[in-house]
Design an enzyme around this catalytic site. Structure first.
Site, short mmCIF file in Angstrom:
data_model
loop_
_atom_site.label_atom_id
_atom_site.label_comp_id
_atom_site.label_asym_id
_atom_site.label_seq_id
_atom_site.Cartn_x
_atom_site.Cartn_y
_atom_site.Cartn_z
N GLU A 6 -16.82 5.38 0.32
CA GLU A 6 -16.63 6.58 -0.49
C GLU A 6 -16.74 6.31 -1.98
OE1 GLU A 6 -12.91 7.34 1.43
OE2 GLU A 6 -11.80 6.53 -0.25
N CYS A 45 -15.46 6.38 -9.56
CA CYS A 45 -14.75 5.36 -8.81
C CYS A 45 -15.62 5.00 -7.61
CB CYS A 45 -13.42 5.97 -8.36
SG CYS A 45 -12.46 4.92 -7.28
N CYS A 105 -11.55 -2.92 4.18
CA CYS A 105 -11.01 -4.03 3.36
C CYS A 105 -10.18 -4.95 4.27
CB CYS A 105 -10.12 -3.48 2.24
SG CYS A 105 -9.46 -4.79 1.19
N CYS A 131 -3.17 -4.57 2.72
CA CYS A 131 -2.00 -4.07 1.98
C CYS A 131 -1.35 -2.96 2.81
CB CYS A 131 -2.42 -3.56 0.60
SG CYS A 131 -3.21 -4.84 -0.39
N CYS A 173 -1.93 1.03 2.01
CA CYS A 173 -3.27 1.48 1.66
C CYS A 173 -4.05 1.96 2.88
CB CYS A 173 -4.01 0.33 0.98
SG CYS A 173 -5.75 0.66 0.70
N GLY A 186 -12.23 -1.37 -0.63
CA GLY A 186 -12.57 -2.79 -0.66
C GLY A 186 -12.01 -3.57 -1.83
N GLU A 187 -12.10 -4.89 -1.69
CA GLU A 187 -11.63 -5.81 -2.73
C GLU A 187 -12.88 -6.38 -3.43
OE1 GLU A 187 -9.08 -6.87 -4.44
OE2 GLU A 187 -10.44 -8.34 -5.33
N SER A 231 -10.79 -3.70 -10.31
CA SER A 231 -9.40 -3.75 -9.90
C SER A 231 -9.28 -4.75 -8.75
CB SER A 231 -8.96 -2.36 -9.44
OG SER A 231 -7.67 -2.41 -8.87
N ASN A 252 0.50 7.69 -3.19
CA ASN A 252 -0.19 8.80 -2.54
C ASN A 252 0.10 8.70 -1.06
OD1 ASN A 252 -1.97 10.80 -3.63
ND2 ASN A 252 -3.00 9.07 -4.64
N CYS A 296 -7.71 6.37 -2.70
CA CYS A 296 -8.34 5.21 -2.05
C CYS A 296 -8.31 5.27 -0.52
CB CYS A 296 -7.56 3.97 -2.52
SG CYS A 296 -8.04 2.43 -1.77
#
Ligand code: SAH
Ligand code: SF4
Length: 375
Positions: free
Chosen positions: A107, A120, A127, A131, A134, A174-175, A204, A303, A347
């Site tokens: 996305e 973004c 990912c 976490c 997330c 993703g990272e 980030s 969120n 995210c």
């Protein structure tokens, strides 16, 4: 909320996809132009259409000879991206769910502000970092995106607006530092070909120490943000499995080194989860940790996603108290302005909603996906 039905139809899987022009450097574009058709000049024109004009069709590149356009149509495709879903929020945010013909969706979001337009974008499908707060992490990992798939998100979003997108943040799925080479190639394309300032490009990261070091060694003034989320290892361990490998002090030290090396202010992102990491004690412990470096703390109220952990968003009173403690100590604090609530613009949320329909994702946090030494 409006949904664009015309782009909702899944595309058939393309097993023998032609190479995509988007993602190639100017030099690489020379190799797709036949020798007799002036590769040097034509690659320059191609780069201008692809990256400066965000052109979405080879047919519209009117200053290229028809013979070249026919050849490119036959041997290449302009971009690897197909749009699976397009949503517009009531506050002007566009969110696209895209895929590469294989239904593995990722996305990207267009964020117009009064003084600038930002976007973004995603660096991976899913990912592997796991976490616990997330939506992307909870969905598991599919694969890294290619430079064409990453810069293609910017160009697709640019084609939706007459205003120039001047800022890019890698805060989608993703990272980014797990997909280092493709992300760095994308940064170079955004700078060299699209014409954006490195200062307006933000990576980030969850906190991969060797990759932060490697990024710093490029000595590009890229803006780096660390998802810190707690000054306490026992809390960060619970939120982010990566903390077992690179704990708080180590990753914050690496951010200090990055700031020194690049001369750039860094950002510490701080997600606030009710009664987990939003306590006054954690606000106070954050202050000495980030002393002696040019930085800003960006507060992000949680969120809501169904994490199975009972995580909740804190009240605005709790957010205000946390913020006040930092500000009274002279820390620069910003708070994320939330946009696109009605279209699940945070995210991983929209892709998460499509999981049943599109995604083949099965993975959970996989240790092997986390590089343990510099790549
Ligand atoms: N992988 C990178 C970049 C993508 S996530 C990283 O973790 O930094 C972008 C930001 O969104 C991170 O700061 C992440 O912690 C935050 N985020 C993830 N899930 C969230 C949620 N449910 N609510 C608010 N922010 C969230
Ligand atoms: Fe991956 Fe970032 Fe989500 Fe963590 S917060 S799971 S690193 S996308």
């Amino acid at each position: 909320m409006e949904t664009n039905d015309s782009v909702n139809q899944p595309m058939p899987f393309e097993s023998n996809a032609r190479p995509s022009l988007v993602g190639l450097t100017r030099e690489e574009l020379q190799s797709v132009v036949p020798a007799g058709l002036n590769p040097k000049l034509r690659s320059k024109q191609l780069a201008w259409h692809l990256y400066r004009r965000a052109e979405q069709s080879i047919a519209n590149m009117g200053d290229l000879p028809q013979a070249l356009r026919d050849e490119l149509d036959r041997t290449c495709r302009l971009s690897p991206l197909h749009v699976a879903d397009h949503r517009k929020s009531t506050d002007g945010v566009d969110k696209l769910l895209v895929h590469n013909g294989d239904q593995q969706v990722y996305e990207c979001v267009l964020l117009p502000y009064e003084d600038r337009v930002s976007c973004c974008i995603s660096s991976q499908v899913g990912c592997p970092m796991g976490c616990t707060f997330c939506a992307t992490g909870l969905g598991g990992f599919d694969r890294n995106l290619t430079p064409g798939e990453i810069v293609g998100q910017y160009l697709l979003l640019q084609s939706l607006t007459d205003r120039r997108i001047s800022h890019v943040v890698f805060m989608g799925m993703g990272e980014p530092l797990l997909n280092f080479d493709s992300v760095v190639k994308t940064l170079t394309l955004l700078h060299d070909e699209v014409g954006l300032s490195y200062r307006h490009l933000t990576i980030s990261t969850v906190g991969l120490v060797p990759q932060i070091r490697k990024l710093g060694e490029l000595e590009l003034p890229i803006h780096l943000a660390l998802s810190l989320h707690s000054p306490f290892n026992e809390v960060r361990d619970r939120l982010m499995p990566v903390n077992h490998k690179w704990p708080v002090e180590e990753v914050v030290d690496e951010m200090r080194r990055y700031a020194k090396k690049t001369g750039r202010k860094v950002t510490f992102e701080y997600l606030l989860i009710d009664e987990v990491n939003d306590t006054p004690e954690q606000a106070r412990a954050l202050i000495p940790l980030i002393r002696n470096m040019p930085c800003v703390v960006n507060l992000i109220p949680f969120n809501w996603v169904d994490t199975g952990n009972g995580f909740k968003r804190p009240t605005s009173d709790r957010v205000r108290t946390f913020r006040g403690i930092l500000e009274n100590a002279g820390v620069n604090v910003t708070q994320r302005v939330e946009r696109g609530h009605d279209i699940a613009a945070a995210c991983g949320q929209l892709a998460g909603m499509h999981k049943g329909k599109f995604s083949k994702r099965t993975g959970r946090l996989s240790e092997s996906a986390i590089p343990l030494s510099p790549a």
